[in-house]
Design an enzyme around this catalytic site. Sequence first.
Site, PDB file in Angstrom:
ATOM      1  N   GLU A  55      -6.217  -4.966 -12.275  1.00  0.00           N
ATOM      2  CA  GLU A  55      -5.613  -3.762 -12.843  1.00  0.00           C
ATOM      3  C   GLU A  55      -5.281  -3.977 -14.320  1.00  0.00           C
ATOM      4  O   GLU A  55      -5.278  -3.031 -15.107  1.00  0.00           O
ATOM      5  CB  GLU A  55      -4.358  -3.374 -12.053  1.00  0.00           C
ATOM      6  CG  GLU A  55      -3.932  -1.930 -12.260  1.00  0.00           C
ATOM      7  CD  GLU A  55      -2.880  -1.474 -11.263  1.00  0.00           C
ATOM      8  OE1 GLU A  55      -3.230  -0.768 -10.299  1.00  0.00           O
ATOM      9  OE2 GLU A  55      -1.695  -1.830 -11.443  1.00  0.00           O
ATOM     10  N   HIS A  88     -14.334 -21.483   6.976  1.00  0.00           N
ATOM     11  CA  HIS A  88     -15.119 -21.034   8.130  1.00  0.00           C
ATOM     12  C   HIS A  88     -15.557 -19.588   7.971  1.00  0.00           C
ATOM     13  O   HIS A  88     -15.941 -18.936   8.947  1.00  0.00           O
ATOM     14  CB  HIS A  88     -14.298 -21.218   9.411  1.00  0.00           C
ATOM     15  CG  HIS A  88     -13.963 -22.649   9.678  1.00  0.00           C
ATOM     16  ND1 HIS A  88     -14.763 -23.483  10.439  1.00  0.00           N
ATOM     17  CD2 HIS A  88     -12.928 -23.422   9.250  1.00  0.00           C
ATOM     18  CE1 HIS A  88     -14.234 -24.692  10.478  1.00  0.00           C
ATOM     19  NE2 HIS A  88     -13.114 -24.683   9.765  1.00  0.00           N
ATOM     20  N   LYS A 134      -6.426   9.985  -8.125  1.00  0.00           N
ATOM     21  CA  LYS A 134      -5.196  10.709  -7.754  1.00  0.00           C
ATOM     22  C   LYS A 134      -5.324  12.189  -8.068  1.00  0.00           C
ATOM     23  O   LYS A 134      -4.942  13.047  -7.268  1.00  0.00           O
ATOM     24  CB  LYS A 134      -4.000  10.141  -8.536  1.00  0.00           C
ATOM     25  CG  LYS A 134      -3.470   8.821  -8.043  1.00  0.00           C
ATOM     26  CD  LYS A 134      -2.096   8.615  -8.678  1.00  0.00           C
ATOM     27  CE  LYS A 134      -1.909   7.234  -9.176  1.00  0.00           C
ATOM     28  NZ  LYS A 134      -0.675   7.058  -9.930  1.00  0.00           N
TER      29      LYS A 134
END
Length: 549
Positions: free
Chosen positions: A355, A387, A515
Amino acid sequence: MQNINPTQTNAWKALEQHQKDLEQVTIQQLFEQEPTRFNDYSLKFAEQILVDYSKNNINQQTLSLLRQLAKECALNEATESMFNGEKINRTENRAVLHTALRNCANTPVYVDGKDVMPEVNAVLAKMKSFCQRVISGDWKGYTGKAITDVVNIGIGGSDLGPYMVTEALRPYKNHLTMHFVSNVDGTHIAETLKKVNPETTLFLVASKTFTTQETMTNAISARKWFLAAAQDESQIAKHFAALSTNVKEVEKFGIDTHNMFEFWDWVGGRYSLWSAIGLSIALSIGFDNFEQLLAGAHEMDKHFRTAPMEQNIPITLALIGIWNCNFLGAETEAMLPYDQYLHRFAAYFQQGNMESNGKYVDRSGQVINNYQTGPIIWGEPGTNGQHAFYQLIHQGTKIIPCDFIAPAQTHNVLSDHHNKLLSNFFAQTEALAFGKTQQEVEAEFIQAGKSLDEVKNIVPFKIFTGNKPTNSILVQKITPFTLGALIAMYEHKIFVQGVIFNIYSFDQWGVELGKQLANRILPELVGDEQINSHDSSTNGLINQFKSWR
């Protein structure tokens, strides 16, 4: 902050040539050439954190040129501008002073000619008093019972930081049970509310503006749930606190403004855990431990601001990161903590880094098209990652620099668990750096009684090229102090890279468009009518959603 294109510096041009000169030199060869490489390429902080950067594709000339780059990009001046409260977040006309929140020396810090430290100290004192009352049981709910559960409702920096730290410092937690709700998906708040009792639950609503859609949607649902039990709006004051600056909206919600904890516009969300946003941390581990968290960060601030470049840990890590992503072609960095308590550390700095430095426009407003800015950050705790995705790191076609982080001392002494964990920590960086040659693979097969003719078809698959860059960060023990220092170390690394990338690291305009479009789409989801106001894909998705719901 000055506007300097890094590619136009003498150092950048020299680094481009240096990369060509060093291209055929492996990490293994660098160790052979420099017998004291570990001592020469490692740094210590407060005798509690060791940073070993020797397993990188660098030599002393690389470091010298990178430091020259930092100087040509006016890093020292930018650093002083930040610490002195200058408005280095130019696109929002704000200072950047998360360092003032942990200024344990209490030296004056000025913004617009006003010392901010009295207000910082006042909020800390208010937080301390509040924590003491809640933790001691003096704070009672609406039926006279003490608080047992705390639900932090926030998103982004109001959630990721507090959640990461409370998890990292679980060995220091008290009797209060912490919960974190962030997602606007109703499942998140619904599942949390199933675990708590309205009589003994305290909600912290963390939103600077008290208008953040996700946070306020969850807060309103929590309020309805609470009132269904309490049946009295006046009781909200005993069960809700606000981490905000919007007095009017806090009062409207029903929260007593005595239970409102302020922070300021010079505190960025992803740097806010040191502020009132960290109230959940202080409630979880106690205020004394919260102060130790601040103290560790403050010590790292002092180190970053005063240590010479050659001994400066955040600067060194930042410069190596720039070398990896802009000269060696790496696009991502993996953060791999070998400590289960740090299981959200990578996620926290995924926000902190991406960000901050995920920008394609430089400080002059020009599109960046000839160098890379922020890398993709990701990671999981070890040994789980071994793994899952280490296969690609070891034998894939991409360069993925890794930060391995581990404590020398564990909080849970259990048989030989910690030795096994740390043996993997040490082994992985060794394997990534030095690999395994064809000759070594063949020798292993011969030792196992196989002939080379039998195994010639499998040998290529068992070769490890090595030469994969890593940093090893060994911490004496994860404590509030060392965790604070670690977080601040990475914060300053991000800052240094942003300065050299010639970008504004403290805004986040990239989160706004989605947004805005969501607010436009929301009313379209109410009825059953077909939508055709968007592109064909978005229209099709919305209409299918409506037919299936």
